[in-house]
Design an enzyme around this catalytic site. Structure first.
Site, PDB file in Angstrom:
ATOM      1  N   CYS A   1       6.777 -17.714  -3.533  1.00  0.00           N
ATOM      2  CA  CYS A   1       7.719 -18.083  -2.480  1.00  0.00           C
ATOM      3  C   CYS A   1       9.126 -17.803  -3.003  1.00  0.00           C
ATOM      4  O   CYS A   1       9.475 -18.246  -4.107  1.00  0.00           O
ATOM      5  CB  CYS A   1       7.564 -19.557  -2.129  1.00  0.00           C
ATOM      6  SG  CYS A   1       8.850 -20.158  -1.002  1.00  0.00           S
TER       7      CYS A   1
ATOM      8  N   ASP B   1       2.023 -18.220  -3.600  1.00  0.00           N
ATOM      9  CA  ASP B   1       1.457 -18.028  -2.268  1.00  0.00           C
ATOM     10  C   ASP B   1       0.204 -17.178  -2.426  1.00  0.00           C
ATOM     11  O   ASP B   1       0.155 -16.289  -3.275  1.00  0.00           O
ATOM     12  CB  ASP B   1       2.444 -17.296  -1.352  1.00  0.00           C
ATOM     13  CG  ASP B   1       3.601 -18.173  -0.918  1.00  0.00           C
ATOM     14  OD1 ASP B   1       3.390 -19.383  -0.736  1.00  0.00           O
ATOM     15  OD2 ASP B   1       4.711 -17.642  -0.761  1.00  0.00           O
TER      16      ASP B   1
ATOM     17  N   HIS C   1       6.104 -13.738   3.166  1.00  0.00           N
ATOM     18  CA  HIS C   1       4.803 -13.153   3.497  1.00  0.00           C
ATOM     19  C   HIS C   1       4.947 -11.839   4.254  1.00  0.00           C
ATOM     20  O   HIS C   1       4.274 -10.845   3.944  1.00  0.00           O
ATOM     21  CB  HIS C   1       3.985 -14.120   4.359  1.00  0.00           C
ATOM     22  CG  HIS C   1       3.655 -15.401   3.673  1.00  0.00           C
ATOM     23  ND1 HIS C   1       3.316 -16.527   4.368  1.00  0.00           N
ATOM     24  CD2 HIS C   1       3.601 -15.748   2.372  1.00  0.00           C
ATOM     25  CE1 HIS C   1       3.058 -17.513   3.531  1.00  0.00           C
ATOM     26  NE2 HIS C   1       3.233 -17.058   2.311  1.00  0.00           N
ATOM     27  N   GLU C   2       5.799 -11.849   5.261  1.00  0.00           N
ATOM     28  CA  GLU C   2       5.971 -10.657   6.091  1.00  0.00           C
ATOM     29  C   GLU C   2       6.481  -9.479   5.262  1.00  0.00           C
ATOM     30  O   GLU C   2       6.032  -8.343   5.434  1.00  0.00           O
ATOM     31  CB  GLU C   2       6.946 -10.956   7.240  1.00  0.00           C
ATOM     32  CG  GLU C   2       6.481 -12.054   8.180  1.00  0.00           C
ATOM     33  CD  GLU C   2       6.823 -13.480   7.731  1.00  0.00           C
ATOM     34  OE1 GLU C   2       6.636 -14.396   8.541  1.00  0.00           O
ATOM     35  OE2 GLU C   2       7.269 -13.679   6.576  1.00  0.00           O
TER      36      GLU C   2
ATOM     37  N   VAL D   1      -5.736   6.972  -2.150  1.00  0.00           N
ATOM     38  CA  VAL D   1      -5.035   6.212  -3.176  1.00  0.00           C
ATOM     39  C   VAL D   1      -5.993   5.998  -4.347  1.00  0.00           C
ATOM     40  O   VAL D   1      -7.189   5.748  -4.153  1.00  0.00           O
ATOM     41  CB  VAL D   1      -4.494   4.866  -2.639  1.00  0.00           C
ATOM     42  CG1 VAL D   1      -5.605   3.898  -2.272  1.00  0.00           C
ATOM     43  CG2 VAL D   1      -3.545   4.221  -3.640  1.00  0.00           C
ATOM     44  N   GLU D   2      -5.495   6.152  -5.552  1.00  0.00           N
ATOM     45  CA  GLU D   2      -6.309   5.901  -6.742  1.00  0.00           C
ATOM     46  C   GLU D   2      -6.393   4.385  -6.893  1.00  0.00           C
ATOM     47  O   GLU D   2      -5.374   3.698  -6.928  1.00  0.00           O
ATOM     48  CB  GLU D   2      -5.660   6.573  -7.958  1.00  0.00           C
ATOM     49  CG  GLU D   2      -6.554   6.631  -9.177  1.00  0.00           C
ATOM     50  CD  GLU D   2      -6.655   5.302  -9.885  1.00  0.00           C
ATOM     51  OE1 GLU D   2      -7.794   4.846 -10.112  1.00  0.00           O
ATOM     52  OE2 GLU D   2      -5.603   4.715 -10.192  1.00  0.00           O
ATOM     53  N   SER D   3      -7.613   3.852  -6.957  1.00  0.00           N
ATOM     54  CA  SER D   3      -7.819   2.405  -6.827  1.00  0.00           C
ATOM     55  C   SER D   3      -7.236   1.582  -7.973  1.00  0.00           C
ATOM     56  O   SER D   3      -6.774   0.464  -7.753  1.00  0.00           O
ATOM     57  CB  SER D   3      -9.298   2.086  -6.631  1.00  0.00           C
ATOM     58  OG  SER D   3     -10.058   2.533  -7.726  1.00  0.00           O
TER      59      SER D   3
END
Length: 154
Positions: free
Chosen positions: A52, A59, A93-94, A74-76
């Site tokens: 936060c 969070d 969060h957003e 994407v390479e994991s």
């Protein structure tokens, strides 16, 4: 089946520390061996954490990323390290949710991408964040993200 060229990757197969911040995290891509076929790739991070920005308290979120790749995947391992870099990063969060999606879009230029970020309650209120690049191509099966709405103990 084609062999994927991994020669330009810097993190796969090596010990890499968690990046200091999401901005410093290196996301890597590999060629899509099925670039002519529309299909969905899903990544699920059920234990995503960030901080936060006001209190510094942790969070937690369950994040689901779906995308229809174009020329790249994407390479994991790089994605895992990128997501881990949020553990000591303070943001709302957003901001976390949309930033993750936009970084992936910038890197991959997928045909379509969506993120569902299901955040656990903060101050008694769960926050869910959804973002996508637009309508998905026709004829592609898009499974439900499989995360139930927050119901508490009710």
């Amino acid at each position: 089946m084609s062999v994927t060229d991994v020669s330009g990757l810097s993190q796969l197969g090596t010990k890499v520390d968690t990046p200091e911040s999401p901005e410093k995290a290196v996301l890597e891509k590999v060629p899509n061996g099925n670039a002519g076929t529309d299909y969905v790739v899903r990544f699920t991070a059920p234990e995503f954490t960030s901080l936060c920005p006001m209190t510094g308290q942790p969070d937690f979120a369950h994040i689901v990323i779906d995308y229809i790749p174009g020329d790249f995947l994407v390479e994991s391992k790089s994605l895992k390290l990128f997501l881990q870099s949020f553990r000591n990063h303070g943001a709302f969060h957003e901001d976390c949710s949309v930033y993750i999606a936009k970084r992936l879009v910038e890197l991959l230029q997928p045909k379509w991408l969506r993120i569902g970020a299901y955040w656990y309650p903060r101050g008694g209120i769960p926050i869910d964040v959804f973002w996508q690049t637009g309508a998905a191509p026709e004829g592609v099966w898009l499974p439900d993200q499989g995360v139930a709405p927050y119901r508490g103990r009710g």
